[in-house]
Design a protein around this motif. Structure first.
Motif, short mmCIF file in Angstrom:
data_model
loop_
_atom_site.label_atom_id
_atom_site.label_comp_id
_atom_site.label_asym_id
_atom_site.label_seq_id
_atom_site.Cartn_x
_atom_site.Cartn_y
_atom_site.Cartn_z
N UNK A 19 5.23 2.78 11.68
CA UNK A 19 3.97 3.24 11.11
C UNK A 19 3.26 2.07 10.47
N UNK A 20 2.00 2.28 10.14
CA UNK A 20 1.26 1.26 9.41
C UNK A 20 1.62 1.29 7.93
N UNK A 21 2.30 2.32 7.50
CA UNK A 21 2.73 2.38 6.10
C UNK A 21 3.84 1.37 5.91
N UNK A 22 3.69 0.49 4.95
CA UNK A 22 4.71 -0.52 4.71
C UNK A 22 4.91 -0.70 3.23
N UNK A 23 6.11 -1.03 2.86
CA UNK A 23 6.39 -1.39 1.48
C UNK A 23 6.77 -2.86 1.51
N UNK A 24 6.02 -3.66 0.79
CA UNK A 24 6.24 -5.09 0.87
C UNK A 24 6.52 -5.66 -0.51
N UNK A 48 8.28 2.41 8.09
CA UNK A 48 8.82 3.72 8.42
C UNK A 48 8.11 4.26 9.65
N UNK A 49 8.77 5.17 10.37
CA UNK A 49 8.11 5.79 11.53
C UNK A 49 6.87 6.56 11.10
N UNK A 50 5.97 6.76 12.02
CA UNK A 50 4.76 7.53 11.76
C UNK A 50 5.16 8.92 11.26
N UNK A 51 4.55 9.37 10.17
CA UNK A 51 4.84 10.69 9.63
C UNK A 51 5.98 10.72 8.63
N UNK A 52 6.63 9.58 8.39
CA UNK A 52 7.73 9.48 7.44
C UNK A 52 7.22 8.80 6.18
N UNK A 53 7.84 9.06 5.04
CA UNK A 53 7.46 8.44 3.77
C UNK A 53 8.52 7.42 3.36
N UNK A 54 8.06 6.28 2.83
CA UNK A 54 8.96 5.24 2.37
C UNK A 54 9.32 5.45 0.92
N UNK A 55 10.60 5.23 0.57
CA UNK A 55 11.05 5.20 -0.83
C UNK A 55 12.31 4.35 -0.91
N UNK A 58 14.26 3.29 2.21
CA UNK A 58 14.60 4.37 3.15
C UNK A 58 13.34 5.13 3.55
N UNK A 59 13.41 5.74 4.72
CA UNK A 59 12.31 6.55 5.23
C UNK A 59 12.73 8.02 5.18
N UNK A 60 11.79 8.87 4.78
CA UNK A 60 12.07 10.30 4.63
C UNK A 60 11.08 11.12 5.44
N UNK A 61 11.62 12.06 6.20
CA UNK A 61 10.81 12.98 7.00
C UNK A 61 10.95 14.37 6.39
N UNK A 62 9.83 14.98 6.02
CA UNK A 62 9.80 16.34 5.49
C UNK A 62 9.29 17.25 6.59
N UNK A 63 10.13 18.17 7.06
CA UNK A 63 9.73 19.04 8.16
C UNK A 63 8.72 20.08 7.71
#
Length: 191
Positions: A19-24, A48-55, A58-63
């Motif tokens: 994804x374009x979401x990045x934690x740097x 993280x993959x598209x649709x996943x949140x970074x923390x 780690x990447x988290x997917x909420x269904x």
């Protein structure tokens, strides 16, 4: 010139799961390059993959769908992940914040003996995480919501949270600018 920062267009190889979401890195040595969606030109970034949140790496997917705990576990496996495991207060705070009022299965299950709760990686639930009691008489699987960690019937259909490690992109101090992704070095292309 030393000390100057050169902006470069980054052309990442095709990777549908990035994804374009990045934690740097954070601090004065880092800056945002809005054109590429990357947030740093030095240090390393995690994607993280598209649709996943970074923390916290780690990447988290909420269904949005609702399934049983076992079906949720299988879905996470199909995504190259596992049901979320909570080992730190900051992770629990993140998951409860994102969950808000919804309920999501996590990778916690009561042992067959019925005396201890274990995460999918085999670790025992730490005493700093209290399981809130449910009105259900069969408490066997863990879940998280805005009110914290709780247990309930594994057969109940809820959303679920998958977790996997973020992908690391490491900037190399070279001329021309380059970055390391996996085991491959990529050179940044100018305008």
């Amino acid at each position: 010139m030393e000390g100057d920062v050169m902006y470069a267009e980054l052309r990442l190889p095709p990777a549908p799961d990035l994804a374009r979401q990045a934690s740097c890195c954070h601090g004065p040595q880092c800056m945002e390059n809005l054109n590429s969606g990357l947030q740093a030109l030095q240090g390393s970034c995690q994607f993280c993959p598209v649709g996943w949140l970074w923390h916290a790496g780690h990447c988290y997917y909420f269904s949005s769908a609702k399934r049983s705990w076992e079906q949720s576990k299988e879905d996470c496996c199909s995504r190259g992940a596992q049901l979320a495991i909570i080992q730190a207060n900051s992770t629990l705070a993140f998951l409860t914040h994102v969950s808000h009022m919804d309920v999501f299965h996590v990778g916690l299950k009561r042992s067959l003996s019925g005396f201890e709760w274990k995460w999918l990686d085999g670790t025992v639930l730490k005493s700093l995480f209290r399981i809130q009691r449910s009105t259900s008489s069969f408490l066997a699987c863990g879940r998280v919501s805005g009110s914290g960690l709780s247990g309930g019937d594994c057969r109940e259909a809820h959303g679920w949270v998958c977790e996997k490690s973020a992908v690391n992109l490491q900037w190399l101090q070279s001329s021309p600018p380059a970055f390391l992704w996996g085991n491959t070095t990529y050179t940044c292309a100018g305008p």
